[in-house]
Design an enzyme around this catalytic site. Structure first.
Site, PDB file in Angstrom:
ATOM      1  N   TYR A  34       0.839  -1.198   0.000  1.00  0.00           N
ATOM      2  CA  TYR A  34       0.000   0.000   0.000  1.00  0.00           C
ATOM      3  C   TYR A  34       0.879   1.255   0.000  1.00  0.00           C
ATOM      4  CZ  TYR A  34      -3.557   3.370   1.311  1.00  0.00           C
ATOM      5  OH  TYR A  34      -4.400   4.466   1.314  1.00  0.00           O
ATOM      6  N   GLU A 111     -35.546  13.960  20.192  1.00  0.00           N
ATOM      7  CA  GLU A 111     -34.532  12.964  19.828  1.00  0.00           C
ATOM      8  C   GLU A 111     -33.610  12.758  21.017  1.00  0.00           C
ATOM      9  OE1 GLU A 111     -32.360  14.642  16.550  1.00  0.00           O
ATOM     10  OE2 GLU A 111     -34.221  15.230  15.567  1.00  0.00           O
ATOM     11  N   LYS A 113     -30.219  12.865  22.996  1.00  0.00           N
ATOM     12  CA  LYS A 113     -29.030  13.717  22.910  1.00  0.00           C
ATOM     13  C   LYS A 113     -27.830  12.783  23.083  1.00  0.00           C
ATOM     14  CE  LYS A 113     -27.268  18.138  24.471  1.00  0.00           C
ATOM     15  NZ  LYS A 113     -25.879  17.841  24.731  1.00  0.00           N
ATOM     16  N   ASP A 115     -24.228  11.372  23.479  1.00  0.00           N
ATOM     17  CA  ASP A 115     -23.060  11.910  24.165  1.00  0.00           C
ATOM     18  C   ASP A 115     -21.780  11.568  23.391  1.00  0.00           C
ATOM     19  OD1 ASP A 115     -21.683  13.252  26.043  1.00  0.00           O
ATOM     20  OD2 ASP A 115     -21.823  11.715  27.597  1.00  0.00           O
ATOM     21  N   TYR A 220     -28.301  13.927  12.403  1.00  0.00           N
ATOM     22  CA  TYR A 220     -29.634  14.460  12.738  1.00  0.00           C
ATOM     23  C   TYR A 220     -29.980  15.785  12.073  1.00  0.00           C
ATOM     24  CZ  TYR A 220     -26.478  16.557  16.144  1.00  0.00           C
ATOM     25  OH  TYR A 220     -25.419  17.175  16.740  1.00  0.00           O
ATOM     26  N   LYS A 307     -32.040  17.971  30.164  1.00  0.00           N
ATOM     27  CA  LYS A 307     -30.940  17.245  30.804  1.00  0.00           C
ATOM     28  C   LYS A 307     -31.500  16.343  31.897  1.00  0.00           C
ATOM     29  CE  LYS A 307     -27.277  18.822  28.706  1.00  0.00           C
ATOM     30  NZ  LYS A 307     -26.143  19.415  29.304  1.00  0.00           N
ATOM     31  N   CYS A 401      -2.519   7.463  62.512  1.00  0.00           N
ATOM     32  CA  CYS A 401      -2.302   7.710  61.087  1.00  0.00           C
ATOM     33  C   CYS A 401      -1.919   6.387  60.417  1.00  0.00           C
ATOM     34  CB  CYS A 401      -1.188   8.736  60.893  1.00  0.00           C
ATOM     35  SG  CYS A 401      -0.664   8.876  59.170  1.00  0.00           S
ATOM     36  N   CYS A 404       1.999   6.775  59.248  1.00  0.00           N
ATOM     37  CA  CYS A 404       3.159   6.886  60.146  1.00  0.00           C
ATOM     38  C   CYS A 404       2.834   6.484  61.584  1.00  0.00           C
ATOM     39  CB  CYS A 404       3.712   8.306  60.107  1.00  0.00           C
ATOM     40  SG  CYS A 404       2.621   9.502  60.895  1.00  0.00           S
ATOM     41  N   CYS A 417      -3.495  13.850  61.075  1.00  0.00           N
ATOM     42  CA  CYS A 417      -2.317  13.154  61.582  1.00  0.00           C
ATOM     43  C   CYS A 417      -1.421  14.207  62.230  1.00  0.00           C
ATOM     44  CB  CYS A 417      -1.599  12.489  60.415  1.00  0.00           C
ATOM     45  SG  CYS A 417       0.125  12.108  60.739  1.00  0.00           S
ATOM     46  N   CYS A 423       5.672  12.359  59.019  1.00  0.00           N
ATOM     47  CA  CYS A 423       4.755  11.471  58.308  1.00  0.00           C
ATOM     48  C   CYS A 423       5.149  11.471  56.834  1.00  0.00           C
ATOM     49  CB  CYS A 423       3.322  11.966  58.464  1.00  0.00           C
ATOM     50  SG  CYS A 423       2.161  10.999  57.499  1.00  0.00           S
TER      51      CYS A 423
HETATM   52  S1  IVH Z   1     -29.463  19.448  17.388  1.00  0.00           S
HETATM   53  C1  IVH Z   1     -27.908  24.148  17.494  1.00  0.00           C
HETATM   54  N1  IVH Z   1     -29.734  16.947  17.993  1.00  0.00           N
HETATM   55  O1  IVH Z   1     -25.715  18.512  21.513  1.00  0.00           O
HETATM   56  C2  IVH Z   1     -27.519  22.799  17.823  1.00  0.00           C
HETATM   57  N2  IVH Z   1     -27.833  18.065  18.846  1.00  0.00           N
HETATM   58  O2  IVH Z   1     -25.709  20.887  23.269  1.00  0.00           O
HETATM   59  C3  IVH Z   1     -28.568  21.864  17.320  1.00  0.00           C
HETATM   60  N3  IVH Z   1     -26.330  16.653  20.160  1.00  0.00           N
HETATM   61  O3  IVH Z   1     -23.617  20.514  19.573  1.00  0.00           O
HETATM   62  C4  IVH Z   1     -28.138  20.526  17.611  1.00  0.00           C
HETATM   63  N4  IVH Z   1     -27.491  14.796  19.961  1.00  0.00           N
HETATM   64  O4  IVH Z   1     -23.287  18.002  19.471  1.00  0.00           O
HETATM   65  C5  IVH Z   1     -28.974  18.037  18.145  1.00  0.00           C
HETATM   66  N5  IVH Z   1     -30.133  14.716  18.409  1.00  0.00           N
HETATM   67  C6  IVH Z   1     -29.361  15.791  18.553  1.00  0.00           C
HETATM   68  C7  IVH Z   1     -28.164  15.767  19.285  1.00  0.00           C
HETATM   69  C8  IVH Z   1     -27.419  16.946  19.418  1.00  0.00           C
HETATM   70  C9  IVH Z   1     -26.401  15.345  20.464  1.00  0.00           C
HETATM   71  C10 IVH Z   1     -25.248  17.557  20.593  1.00  0.00           C
HETATM   72  C11 IVH Z   1     -24.645  18.345  19.481  1.00  0.00           C
HETATM   73  C12 IVH Z   1     -24.774  19.788  19.879  1.00  0.00           C
HETATM   74  C13 IVH Z   1     -24.967  19.672  21.354  1.00  0.00           C
HETATM   75  C14 IVH Z   1     -25.698  20.882  21.883  1.00  0.00           C
END
Ligand code: IVH
Length: 667
Positions: A34, A111, A113, A115, A220, A307, A401, A404, A417, A423
């Site tokens: 490669y 949706e 969120k 992580d 998304y 959250k 302690c 020591c 202590c 110590c």
């Molecule tokens: S919509 C204006 N949809 O959350 C930003 N964000 O706290 C609109 N994230 O920067 C984002 N899942 O990295 C959206 N289903 C979801 C998400 C999502 C994770 C994250 C994204 C964004 C951050 C905002």
């Protein structure tokens, strides 16, 4: 065969090899074959630059180590989201939206969120041509080579024209566990959580590593497209799915109460998901409504992130251990059965002090509820007493302690202590503190060496450090001439750090880095401090009663007076010589985050202070600027959330007078 034909053939061979390697997991040629073909292609492209192309394998995949990521300016910034921490706040969001749109019914789409880390993917005429990280929102890193290795991101699509989509790249829990298991065996540092592992994997210079990390994506958003028509977020998700993007199928649409019910369901299902989520994103579904609502400076008005309340999990207290800190305080720790909670692997939790253990009656062998909210440290909420083993007995706090064997005394809630520098724990930790970054900053003399030198009987006080000779340490196992020389040189260099770092290094109780700087600035020399009384100290605004007592006590202690006079005779500078170079940043508080080429963060905070500004470590509304470098941390998002102005290093250098650029500063 003409040159172009040859180039095209080589590209075809490499593209096929890449596909077999990265997408099918079935390499058809060896790495060296490669590399040979790649080298030939690079040479031809160099000789005939007119045939260069951004989608050539030389600029795309191939396990080559790129120099550094180029920065990529996002066509539209990647914003953040406002947060809702309760259903009440979601309802308040609904009321705001309805009011602004003057409508009685609004359809939302909820949706998960995810992580992970957000990425932007750019397609041109059906080809993926670029992938970038969020970066600071305006500028991301061009990580195309790495993105190309993510299997579920389509490299070609049916949609022609220009298209940008956004989504989240993440690592699922199983891949994360496997990765850390291997790292543990190989003695490599472990990733703290799947999010960090994903970020570390995507930002690899060698994209073969990225490819092995089995990253995944959920897309998304369609940021722009000159070919597609869509009127709502659910249509966006369907369109993405139809075009082979990986989309998350756990979503619903409905009114705000439907959304709240969805959130409740997600909380229950959260732990059985194969990947980490940190909330639910609620979006106004109709794009026309989104358009009308628009954006604030930092986030869309048409979306909000719900959250989750802190995650709780059951785990077992395998043991309770005690660590002895620099000031002698005995801190109990619960050694836990390792659990993934709130996005990180947790195996210890602080039990703070004796009273805390008694209060919650935490015992070895107990099953406990562990809680972790976001970046907050994990804590034990309560014991599940029904699950307590019958043989269990209350925990007895040591009366000596554990390091020591000296007597301990109780001062307020702490057990201390009394061994002081006899110590070993206090001695070693005190010395580690003395050489640390904000104190004497003795480079290369870390924890490992301090422990070693103390064990060998070479150092017992800071004074001994300055008496060390190369011959004392070069004979030690594991240290050669070179590292011994280096250490001695660094120790010697530290003599000129000045009064502030020295005072901080002494570890005077209640005097932190900031307090030490204030003392140095106010009194200028150690001689003044040695002769101070409490009243003079209290004249300083930030010095309170307890702090003043602590300072006076420290400078009255004969052991400390001796150390000071010996350090002085060994050439350690005891004056504050930080004259300000300008007042250009007067009244400005600046928080620094990320990394900067050519400067480290400490240099930059010194720079800020030398120009009359204040360098602070936490962002608040009072922060004047956040100075953001590469790979900025959560401080940047906090700044954006609070509407604090974000500046670059160039902006900072622009704020301070022309004469003061790095070279000048280094003199
Ligand atoms: S919509 C204006 N949809 O959350 C930003 N964000 O706290 C609109 N994230 O920067 C984002 N899942 O990295 C959206 N289903 C979801 C998400 C999502 C994770 C994250 C994204 C964004 C951050 C905002």
């Amino acid at each position: 065969m003409d040159i172009l034909e040859k180039i095209n053939n080589l590209r075809k061979t490499l593209n096929q090899a890449n596909e077999n390697y990265y997408e099918k997991d079935m390499p058809t040629i060896t790495d060296s074959e490669y590399d040979e073909i790649l080298a030939e292609l690079s040479k031809l492209e160099e000789l005939y630059p007119e045939y260069k192309s951004i989608d050539s394998p030389t600029s795309k995949v191939g396990g080559k180590v790129s120099e550094k990521f180029n920065s990529y300016k996002h066509r539209y910034p990647l914003l953040s989201l406002g947060n809702a921490f309760s259903y009440q706040e979601l309802r308040a969001f609904d009321i705001r939206v309805k009011k602004a749109l003057n409508k009685e019914y609004i359809e939302y789409m909820a949706e998960l969120k995810i992580d992970g880390l957000s990425v932007a993917l750019i397609y041109q005429n059906g080809e993926l041509i670029l992938g970038a990280t969020r970066g600071d929102g305006s500028f991301g890193e061009n990580v195309t080579n790495n993105i190309m290795t993510i299997k579920d991101i389509p490299k070609t699509i049916k949609i022609k024209g220009n298209l940008e989509v956004r989504g989240e790249v993440f690592m699922d829990n199983k891949t994360f566990d496997d990765l850390n298991t291997i790292r543990l065996i190989e003695g490599l540092p472990l990733f703290r959580n799947p999010r960090n592992a994903a970020a570390g994997s995507l930002r690899q210079l060698n994209n073969r590593i990225t490819s092995q990390r089995r990253l995944k994506s959920f897309i998304y958003e369609i940021t722009y497209s000159d070919k597609l028509n869509y009127k709502s977020q659910d249509e966006v998700i369907r369109l993405l799915k139809d075009n082979n993007f990986s989309t998350n199928n756990k979503w619903i649409k409905g009114d705000i109460e439907d959304i709240i019910n969805f959130c409740k369901k997600v909380i229950l299902e959260r732990n059985s998901l194969k990947y980490g989520i940190d909330g639910v994103v609620v979006k106004v579904n109709k794009l026309a409504d989104q358009m009308e609502l628009g954006y604030t400076e930092k986030s869309p008005r048409w979306a909000i992130a719900y959250k989750f309340p802190p995650e709780q999990k059951e785990t077992i207290v395998k043991d309770i251990t005690i660590s002895v800190g620099r000031t002698g305080v005995l801190t109990p720790m619960a050694e836990l059965k390792e659990t993934l909670i709130g996005g990180s692997q947790v195996k210890r939790a602080t039990l703070h002090n004796q009273d805390y253990i008694i209060d919650k009656d935490i015992r070895v062998g107990d099953t406990v509820i562990l809680q972790k909210a976001g970046d907050v440290i994990p804590e034990i909420v309560r014991v599940i007493t029904e699950k307590r083993p019958q043989t269990s007995t209350p925990y007895i706090f040591p009366d000596k302690c554990p390091i020591c064997c000296s007597e301990v005394i109780k001062i307020e809630a702490s057990i201390k202590c009394t061994g002081e520098l006899y110590c070993p724990a206090q001695l070693v930790k005190g010395l580690i503190h003395f050489v640390s970054r904000d104190a004497m900053d003795i480079n290369g003399l870390g924890e490992k060496y301090i422990e070693y030198f103390v064990k060998e009987g070479l150092i017992n006080t800071p004074v001994d450090l300055y008496r060390l000779k190369k011959e004392d340490i070069s004979v030690l196992e594991g240290l050669g001439e070179k590292s011994a020389n280096n250490i001695i040189e660094e120790i010697s260099k530290s003599k000129t750090r000045g009064l502030g770092p020295l005072l901080y290094g002494f570890g005077i109780p209640l005097i932190g880095n900031k307090g030490a700087k204030i003392l140095a600035k106010s009194f200028k020399s150690i001689d003044r401090l040695l002769n101070l009384n409490k009243e003079e100290l209290l004249e300083i605004e930030t010095v309170g009663d307890k702090m003043a007592d602590s300072i006076v006590a420290f400078f009255n202690e004969s052991r400390n007076i001796n150390i000071i006079s010996e350090l002085r005779s060994l050439g350690v500078i005891m004056e504050d010589d930080t004259r300000n170079l300008s007042e250009d940043l007067k009244g400005k508080t600046i928080v620094i985050t990320g990394s900067f080429s050519g400067y480290d963060r400490k240099e930059l905070s010194n720079l800020v202070e030398l120009h009359g500004g204040k360098a602070s470590s936490s962002v608040s509304k009072k922060t004047s600027y956040v100075l953001a470098g590469d790979d900025p941390g959560s401080k940047l998002s906090k700044a954006v959330d609070l509407g604090v102005k974000v500046i670059t290093l160039d902006d900072l250098l622009g704020l301070i007078s022309e004469r003061m650029k790095k070279d000048e500063y280094n003199k």
